[in-house]
Motif scaffolding. Structure first.
Motif, short mmCIF file in Angstrom:
data_model
loop_
_atom_site.label_atom_id
_atom_site.label_comp_id
_atom_site.label_asym_id
_atom_site.label_seq_id
_atom_site.Cartn_x
_atom_site.Cartn_y
_atom_site.Cartn_z
N VAL A 266 0.86 -1.19 0.00
CA VAL A 266 0.00 0.00 0.00
C VAL A 266 0.89 1.23 0.00
O VAL A 266 1.87 1.31 0.77
CB VAL A 266 -0.94 0.02 1.22
CG1 VAL A 266 -1.76 1.30 1.23
CG2 VAL A 266 -1.85 -1.19 1.22
N LEU A 267 0.56 2.20 -0.85
CA LEU A 267 1.27 3.48 -0.89
C LEU A 267 0.31 4.56 -0.43
O LEU A 267 -0.80 4.69 -0.96
CB LEU A 267 1.76 3.76 -2.31
CG LEU A 267 2.70 4.96 -2.50
CD1 LEU A 267 4.01 4.75 -1.73
CD2 LEU A 267 3.01 5.17 -3.98
N THR A 268 0.72 5.32 0.57
CA THR A 268 -0.15 6.35 1.12
C THR A 268 0.67 7.59 1.44
O THR A 268 1.91 7.54 1.46
CB THR A 268 -0.87 5.84 2.39
OG1 THR A 268 -1.80 6.81 2.84
CG2 THR A 268 0.13 5.56 3.50
N GLY A 269 0.00 8.70 1.69
CA GLY A 269 0.71 9.93 2.02
C GLY A 269 -0.21 11.14 2.02
O GLY A 269 -1.44 11.02 1.84
N TYR B 93 -3.99 10.54 0.19
CA TYR B 93 -4.26 9.54 -0.85
C TYR B 93 -3.85 8.17 -0.31
O TYR B 93 -3.04 8.05 0.61
CB TYR B 93 -3.50 9.86 -2.14
CG TYR B 93 -2.01 9.62 -2.04
CD1 TYR B 93 -1.45 8.39 -2.40
CD2 TYR B 93 -1.15 10.62 -1.59
CE1 TYR B 93 -0.09 8.17 -2.30
CE2 TYR B 93 0.21 10.41 -1.48
CZ TYR B 93 0.74 9.18 -1.83
OH TYR B 93 2.09 8.95 -1.72
N ARG B 94 -4.41 7.13 -0.91
CA ARG B 94 -4.06 5.75 -0.53
C ARG B 94 -4.28 4.86 -1.74
O ARG B 94 -5.38 4.80 -2.29
CB ARG B 94 -4.92 5.27 0.63
CG ARG B 94 -4.56 3.88 1.14
CD ARG B 94 -5.40 3.51 2.36
NE ARG B 94 -5.03 2.23 2.91
CZ ARG B 94 -5.54 1.05 2.51
NH1 ARG B 94 -6.45 1.03 1.55
NH2 ARG B 94 -5.15 -0.08 3.06
N ILE C 138 3.68 1.89 2.85
CA ILE C 138 4.73 2.90 2.78
C ILE C 138 4.10 4.29 2.65
O ILE C 138 3.22 4.50 1.80
CB ILE C 138 5.67 2.63 1.59
CG1 ILE C 138 6.33 1.26 1.75
CG2 ILE C 138 6.73 3.72 1.49
CD1 ILE C 138 7.17 1.12 3.00
N GLN C 139 4.56 5.20 3.48
CA GLN C 139 4.05 6.56 3.45
C GLN C 139 5.01 7.46 2.68
O GLN C 139 6.18 7.58 3.03
CB GLN C 139 3.87 7.09 4.87
CG GLN C 139 3.33 8.51 4.94
CD GLN C 139 3.01 8.94 6.35
OE1 GLN C 139 2.13 8.38 6.99
NE2 GLN C 139 3.74 9.91 6.85
N VAL D 189 4.50 2.03 7.74
CA VAL D 189 3.69 2.59 8.81
C VAL D 189 2.44 1.75 9.08
O VAL D 189 1.60 2.14 9.89
CB VAL D 189 3.26 4.03 8.48
CG1 VAL D 189 4.47 4.94 8.37
CG2 VAL D 189 2.42 4.08 7.20
N GLY D 190 2.33 0.60 8.42
CA GLY D 190 1.09 -0.16 8.53
C GLY D 190 1.23 -1.52 9.18
O GLY D 190 0.28 -2.28 9.18
#
Length: 472
Positions: free
Chosen positions: A35-38, A75-76, A110-111, A136-137
């Motif tokens: 997962v990509l988030t930020g 976003y995610r 990953i953030q 972070v997850g």
């Protein structure tokens, strides 16, 4: 002598809608993906930037993945295969932003946050570096084993479980707290049948014995995540470790390889035999172990239809040296070794005999992925491994342990005639996985559906391979 044949299989299905998970049997929702988030903010005012278009690309990704930031600038993007990614941010009245070299691993969140510059700012900005990416997850501990790692580091010790095909299980020993045992890899003190083995979201545990039922070659694997502790409830049905495998897929870039590995027995060091005073002894030495194959993947229709396929053939041969011995007698009593406490023996001339233990087989994998549109994708894949061992004067290698254990159960000595023993093995594992992924409501709601089937068929035959109920 009749043979014993075991047929065993399992079927599993799962679905995920939003944050609600439904599952049956041994499927694992979203296991193996990243997962990509930020958060995106204005560099001058630090205010969140809404409706910014976030685009991620990767050589391992089929097409592009897009997401729009919400009112808080967040976003995610879930369901991303492991690999190296590039992220691009676009928003009217803001300068474009791009960052590459983002490494995503299986089962990580990953953030990656960023500050974007308004076009009104004319001064030149010099970027001196990017902040590190942090998972972070998850609170889990373990090791991610990438395809690049196994190309550079030998991970399969000849003679261990799965070494003949360099199975992902044989690579798990690189994780802290992991070591080889008779049936695979022990993790954190548990035995290998207590582990959970998952390939692309479907359990491949042997339904009868719990061991790894499909020892897929590392050549066909994008990444193996060996989770040793701290994992969440979705990694269930295990009292040991969790070996999570993501296979390779086709993408918009053609990729492939031809590979071959050889372990000649002549390079092994001599083994020091510990004699126990037995009148029958058998020494084991590896003659050779090798495998060779290929894999290829790429687009059939760019941005629409992709394929991946692979094949690997393998052979293993061990030499068995059997000797008959007699105990030494001095002053009317058996002579005992003062260091070991066992009786001293000497070999009887003319009793030495040599036998071979052999195994051969192959692996295959095939995968098709189709993008119905940007938000709907389907995939179908199949992989399996038939293997054959023993017969024609050769001893068999038991597939449950990959060892020559069809002899005397305690000393592993050839204590009878070849024809009196059941040491002809065959086995077959086969897996089919179908997946459907969809997103709607601007990707705020996701639905993943997967159906998997794992089947095994194996048996132990007499030396002549006689079928069931054959009385001749």
């Amino acid at each position: 002598m009749n043979h014993v044949r075991l047929r065993r299989g399992s079927i599993a299905a799962w679905a995920v809608l939003g944050s609600v998970t439904l599952f049956a049997s041994s499927a694992f929702a979203q296991v193996g993906s990243a997962v990509l988030t930020g958060k995106i903010v204005d560099a001058s005012t630090k205010a969140p930037v809404a409706d910014a278009v976030v685009t991620v690309t990767s050589p391992t990704l089929q097409g592009e993945q897009l997401m729009v930031t919400d009112a808080t600038g967040h976003y995610r993007i879930p369901g991303l295969p492991p690999g190296e990614y590039t992220i691009r941010l676009d928003k009217e009245t803001y300068k474009p932003y791009s960052r590459s070299g983002i490494q995503l691993r299986a089962d990580t969140t990953i953030q990656v946050s960023a500050e974007v510059l308004p076009e009104a700012i004319k001064e030149e900005i010099v970027v001196v570096g990017d902040p590190p990416t942090v998972d972070v997850g998850s609170s889990s501990t373990g090791t991610n084993i990438s395809s690049e790692f196994v190309r550079r580091v030998p991970v399969a010790q000849p003679g261990t479980k799965g070494s003949q095909v360099r199975s992902f299980e044989s690579a798990a020993e690189v994780a802290p707290g992991a070591r080889f045992d008779d049936y695979g890899t022990s993790i954190s003190g548990s035995s290998s049948p207590e582990n959970q083995y998952v390939i692309d979201g479907v359990s491949v545990n042997d339904p009868a014995f719990g061991i790894n039922g499909t020892p897929l070659s590392l050549e066909f694997i994008q990444e193996t995540n060996v989770i040793t502790g701290g994992y969440m409830p979705e990694y269930g049905r295990t009292t040991g470790g969790f070996l999570n495998v993501v296979t390779k897929s086709g993408s918009n870039e053609f990729h492939g390889s031809i590979f071959g590995y050889l372990s000649p027995g002549a390079l092994q060091a001599d083994r020091k035999a510990i004699r126990t005073g037995n009148t029958v002894t058998t020494d084991y030495s590896l003659k050779y172990q090798w495998d060779a194959g290929f894999d290829i993947g790429g687009p059939l229709i760019k941005d629409k239809l992709w394929f991946y396929a692979g094949f690997d053939y393998f052979e293993t041969k061990w030499q068995l040296e059997r000797n008959l011995n007699r105990r030494l007698i001095a002053d009317g009593e058996y002579v005992t070794n003062p260091e070991t406490g066992y009786y001293e023996t000497e070999r009887i001339p003319g009793t030495k005999k040599f036998y071979d233990a052999t195994e051969s087989g192959f692996q295959y994998i095939g995968k098709l992925s189709y993008a119905i549109n940007r938000d709907n994708k389907v995939s179908l894949q199949m992989f399996g491994m038939p293997r054959f061992s023993g017969g024609d004067g050769n001893f068999g290698i038991n597939p449950s342990r990959d060892s020559i254990d069809d002899l005397d159960s305690f000393n592993r000595n050839i204590s009878g005639t070849y024809g009196a023993m059941a040491h002809n093995f065959d086995s077959w594992s086969n897996d089919v996985v179908a997946k459907y992924q969809t997103a709607f409501d601007n990707k705020h709601t996701l639905l993943d559906v997967s159906l998997g089937w794992h089947h095994q068929d194996g048996g132990r035959f007499p030396a002549d391979g006689s079928p069931l109920n054959n009385t001749t």
